[in-house]
Structure formats: C-alpha cells, structure tokens
Design an enzyme around this catalytic site. Sequence first.
Site, PDB file in Angstrom:
ATOM      1  CB  CYS A  79      -0.983  -0.032   1.170  1.00  0.00           C
ATOM      2  SG  CYS A  79      -2.338   1.177   0.999  1.00  0.00           S
ATOM      3  CG  HIS A 184      -3.943  -3.460   2.430  1.00  0.00           C
ATOM      4  ND1 HIS A 184      -3.054  -3.110   3.413  1.00  0.00           N
ATOM      5  CD2 HIS A 184      -4.500  -2.299   1.997  1.00  0.00           C
ATOM      6  CE1 HIS A 184      -3.066  -1.802   3.584  1.00  0.00           C
ATOM      7  NE2 HIS A 184      -3.930  -1.286   2.737  1.00  0.00           N
ATOM      8  CD  GLU A 186      -2.101  -6.357   4.754  1.00  0.00           C
ATOM      9  OE1 GLU A 186      -2.300  -5.179   5.084  1.00  0.00           O
ATOM     10  OE2 GLU A 186      -1.532  -6.668   3.682  1.00  0.00           O
TER      11      GLU A 186
END
Length: 205
Positions: A79, A184, A186
């Site tokens: 990001c 992202h 994750e």
Amino acid sequence: MIAVIDYGAGNLQSVVKALHFIGCDSVITNNKQELLQADGAILPGVGSFADAMDCMNQSGATDAVLEFIRTGKPLLGICLGLQLLFDGSEESPGVKGLGLLKGSITRIPNQNGTLKIPHMGWNSLAITEQDGLFRGVTGEPYVYFVHSYYLKADDPSIVAARTSYGVEIDASVHQDNIYATQFHPEKSGRVGLQLLQNFVDISGR
C-alpha cells in the site's frame, strides 16, 4: 525469518497475523541489524506520504531499508509502502521518497464525481507477470484496496499487475529484489495469502 519494518506508520499486526497463518516466523523491528539478518522484509504503510517519510527518516528506517536492498534480499512494499519506494508523491510536494523505483504517484481522478475516493474495496487484477509474487495465481483475482493515490510506473516492464478504477492503476511492481503491491495481500483472503507465501518462498526462508 521475515522482518516487518516498524517505523511508526504501518499497519503491522494484520501483516504479522497473515504471516503466522501461513506458518512463517516473523519479527516486528526497527533495529537495522535485526532487519539485515532477516531473510526478507516487508514495508507496510498507512496514512500520508509526508508523515510516513518523516517517520522513516526520524526512526532510521530510511537508511536501514536502503542498506537492506543492497544485500539483494527481497523486500515487499504494501500500500503506502509501495508509494514510498518512489521519488515522491503528488500528495506531499517536495517530500523525497526512497527513490528506488521510478514513476508518478498522483491522486485518483474523479472528474465526473461518480467515484468514491479513497478507493476502498475489492477489485480484480490483470496479472502481467506470472512468476514472482503471482506464481500459481490464475485468472483475474480480486484483492483489497484502500488508497487515494495511484502509481503509473515509468517503465511498464516492472509492472506485475494492473487494475482499473476510473483510470488504469499499476497495482503491483517487481524490479530486481523489490516487490510491491498497492493492495493489501494480508486483507485479500486466499489470494493474498498465496502472494505472501510466494514472497516467503522467494526469501528462501
């Protein structure tokens, strides 16, 4: 061991939890020696470009990251961490980034007022590099974005994936031992975990 770089402006815990989920040892650190001993490193980031670079400079993370890159070990920017790898951003005129990659970081245009800014949500990717982070990832997978500024890389050959949100966005790049995603991993479910696993594999951990 994967080092998650703590410079005071990153969303660290979600990255660590995702690494733990795939069985990867990790450490949150702002210690240069600990970073240099890691097999790979992740540079997360949230907030403004200027605030993040100020935190990077004040914490010593700028020099630590540049030295880590020189080792040849892989680094993954996530990001804002992707944007920090470039020379600067339209968000913070005059603020110098890490200068490791070349491209423009500009605000997502919304000329007709139909787009929500920041761009927040799931978008599909057009993958242009089938190896590296995207090894084993097929089709046009959906991943999770939260950003108001976007990358247009100077060299199209470093672009690993693109997406579209009112404009074509270079959503992931890869140059030498530097990998980065505007989205992202994750927070991107199974696909994101696969990307993180691929990064861990690249790190030879």
